[in-house]
Structures are given as structure tokens and as C-alpha cells.
Design an enzyme around this catalytic site. Structure first.
Site, PDB file in Angstrom:
ATOM      1  N   PRO A  12     -13.484   9.577   1.811  1.00 29.19           N
ATOM      2  CG  PRO A  12     -11.622  10.653   2.613  1.00 29.19           C
ATOM      3  CD  PRO A  12     -13.003   9.456   3.588  1.00 29.19           C
ATOM      4  CG  ASN A  13      -9.942   9.041  -2.368  1.00 26.99           C
ATOM      5  OD1 ASN A  13     -10.372  10.106  -3.242  1.00 26.99           O
ATOM      6  ND2 ASN A  13      -8.811  10.421  -0.855  1.00 26.99           N
ATOM      7  NE  ARG A  20      -5.844   6.441  -2.400  1.00 28.35           N
ATOM      8  CZ  ARG A  20      -6.085   6.201  -1.372  1.00 28.35           C
ATOM      9  NH1 ARG A  20      -7.221   6.223  -0.587  1.00 28.35           N
ATOM     10  NH2 ARG A  20      -5.786   7.228  -0.511  1.00 28.35           N
ATOM     11  CE1 TYR A  25      -4.641   3.049   1.489  1.00 26.93           C
ATOM     12  CE2 TYR A  25      -4.082   3.662  -0.472  1.00 26.93           C
ATOM     13  CZ  TYR A  25      -3.992   4.096   0.679  1.00 26.93           C
ATOM     14  OH  TYR A  25      -3.769   5.263   1.825  1.00 26.93           O
ATOM     15  CG  ASN A  77     -11.206   2.473   5.864  1.00 23.59           C
ATOM     16  OD1 ASN A  77     -10.521   3.981   6.209  1.00 23.59           O
ATOM     17  ND2 ASN A  77     -11.276   1.379   4.994  1.00 23.59           N
ATOM     18  CB  ALA A  80      -7.289  10.581   4.603  1.00 26.75           C
ATOM     19  CG  HIS A  83      -4.784   9.750   9.597  1.00 26.09           C
ATOM     20  ND1 HIS A  83      -4.574   8.701  10.106  1.00 26.09           N
ATOM     21  CD2 HIS A  83      -5.191   9.084   8.022  1.00 26.09           C
ATOM     22  CE1 HIS A  83      -4.214   8.037   9.447  1.00 26.09           C
ATOM     23  NE2 HIS A  83      -4.185   7.874   8.447  1.00 26.09           N
ATOM     24  CG  ASP A  90     -16.513  15.346  19.258  1.00 26.82           C
ATOM     25  OD1 ASP A  90     -15.215  15.420  19.485  1.00 26.82           O
ATOM     26  OD2 ASP A  90     -16.596  17.136  18.818  1.00 26.82           O
ATOM     27  CD  GLU A 101      -8.499   3.343  13.693  1.00 25.76           C
ATOM     28  OE1 GLU A 101      -8.195   4.055  12.863  1.00 25.76           O
ATOM     29  OE2 GLU A 101      -8.198   3.189  14.811  1.00 25.76           O
ATOM     30  CG  HIS A 103      -7.490   1.966   8.830  1.00 26.81           C
ATOM     31  ND1 HIS A 103      -7.786   3.288   8.040  1.00 26.81           N
ATOM     32  CD2 HIS A 103      -6.968   2.380  10.136  1.00 26.81           C
ATOM     33  CE1 HIS A 103      -8.460   4.051   9.653  1.00 26.81           C
ATOM     34  NE2 HIS A 103      -7.377   3.394  10.604  1.00 26.81           N
ATOM     35  CG  LEU A 104      -8.657  -1.541   2.830  1.00 22.61           C
ATOM     36  CD1 LEU A 104      -8.041  -0.704   1.779  1.00 22.61           C
ATOM     37  CD2 LEU A 104      -8.901  -3.206   2.464  1.00 22.61           C
ATOM     38  CB  SER A 105      -1.964   0.255   4.343  1.00 24.37           C
ATOM     39  OG  SER A 105      -2.411   0.960   4.671  1.00 24.37           O
ATOM     40  NE  ARG A 110       0.437   4.104   3.878  1.00 25.84           N
ATOM     41  CZ  ARG A 110      -0.802   4.012   3.167  1.00 25.84           C
ATOM     42  NH1 ARG A 110      -1.413   4.104   3.935  1.00 25.84           N
ATOM     43  NH2 ARG A 110      -0.880   5.237   2.293  1.00 25.84           N
ATOM     44  NE  ARG A 114      -0.425   7.818   4.848  1.00 28.33           N
ATOM     45  CZ  ARG A 114      -1.840   8.244   3.764  1.00 28.33           C
ATOM     46  NH1 ARG A 114      -2.928   8.127   4.523  1.00 28.33           N
ATOM     47  NH2 ARG A 114      -1.681   8.846   2.606  1.00 28.33           N
TER      48      ARG A 114
END
Length: 145
Positions: A12-13, A20, A25, A77, A80, A83, A90, A101, A103-105, A110, A114
Site C-alpha cells: 500500500p501507498n 509521498r 521515501y 515491500n 504498512a 507491521h 503466513d 523483505e 524497505h526504502l527507510s 522510525r 514500525r
């Protein structure tokens, strides 16, 4: 090696990358990241399938598809959902395809909510905190598996 297909799934996002919160990001769009990954994939002799959805079930379905299609690896990625999503946790555990996994950040630098990753608990490995380069680093790792 060209038959090594790596799914790159974005949650998402992430369709809003570049607009954003660029301070967190970065300014690259998801299309920019996809182009960078396609170029790097050619160099590595693999192929990438880049997808994005704001819907958790799509991400689950695509991981099942990665298994059914014999994918070499999945870069995920989950945004949200990282978390919150036991369903994605699963799904990772349900498939034999290794999941990395991404992630950009750096989630650990943070907000406290998170710091827990349902994805990381099931994934083969995790790359975070390097902006768009996190994807390239993860792709290199996936290709080497």
C-alpha cells in the site's frame, strides 16, 4: 540463468512514491525503481516481475502465484502491512520460494510501531534503509540464491 524470475511485490501507498514524504521515501517513483531493477536484472541474467497493490489479498495471491510459476525469489515491500499482516506472514511461510523483505527507510529508526515486522519473522532476509538502492541490494541477493 534467464529462467530465474524474481517477483517484486509492493504494498500500500507505494504507488505514491516520489510524491509521498520524499524526505523519508526519496524522490524516485515506483516506475523509476522498476526501470532500475529491470536494468540490473538484465546484468544479472534474471528477470523481474514488478507489481503493486494497495490490497493485502493481492499480495497474498501473487506470492501463491510465484510458487505456482516456479519463481526463483520474491522481493516484498509490504509497506504498512509489514507491521500488521499475519496473512502475509503466513503466505510467506506457506510457499517454498525465498522471500526477501525490502524497505526504502529503516523501520527501526522510525516510530516504535514500525519496529515489529511480521514479514521479517518469516522472510529469508531483509534489506532496509538505503532508499531505492535497497531494492537493488535485495535483487543482487535474490539472484545469488
Amino acid at each position: 540463468m534467464a529462467d530465474k524470475r524474481i517477483y517484486v511485490l509492493n504494498g500500500p501507498n507505494l504507488n505514491l512514491l516520489g510524491m509521498r514524504e520524499p524526505g523519508i521515501y526519496g524522490s524516485e517513483t515506483l516506475d523509476d525503481i522498476a526501470s532500475m531493477l529491470e536494468d540490473r536484472a538484465r546484468e544479472l541474467g534474471v528477470s523481474v516481475e514488478v507489481r503493486q497493490s494497495n490490497h493485502e489479498g493481492h499480495l497474498v495471491d501473487w506470492m501463491h502465484e510465484a510458487q505456482a510459476e516456479g519463481a526463483h525469489a520474491v522481493l516484498l515491500n509490504a509497506g504498512a502491512y509489514t507491521h500488521t499482516s499475519v496473512a502475509l506472514h503466513d503466505a510467506i511461510r506457506a510457499i517454498e520460494v525465498p522471500v526477501i523483505e525490502v524497505h526504502l527507510s529503516n523501520p527501526h529508526a522510525r516510530e516504535p510501531f514500525r519496529h515489529k515486522s511480521w514479514i521479517g519473522m518469516a522472510a529469508k532476509g531483509s534489506v532496509s534503509g538505503f532508499g531505492a538502492a535497497s531494492y537493488r541490494i535485495a535483487l543482487d541477493a535474490a539472484a545469488a540464491l
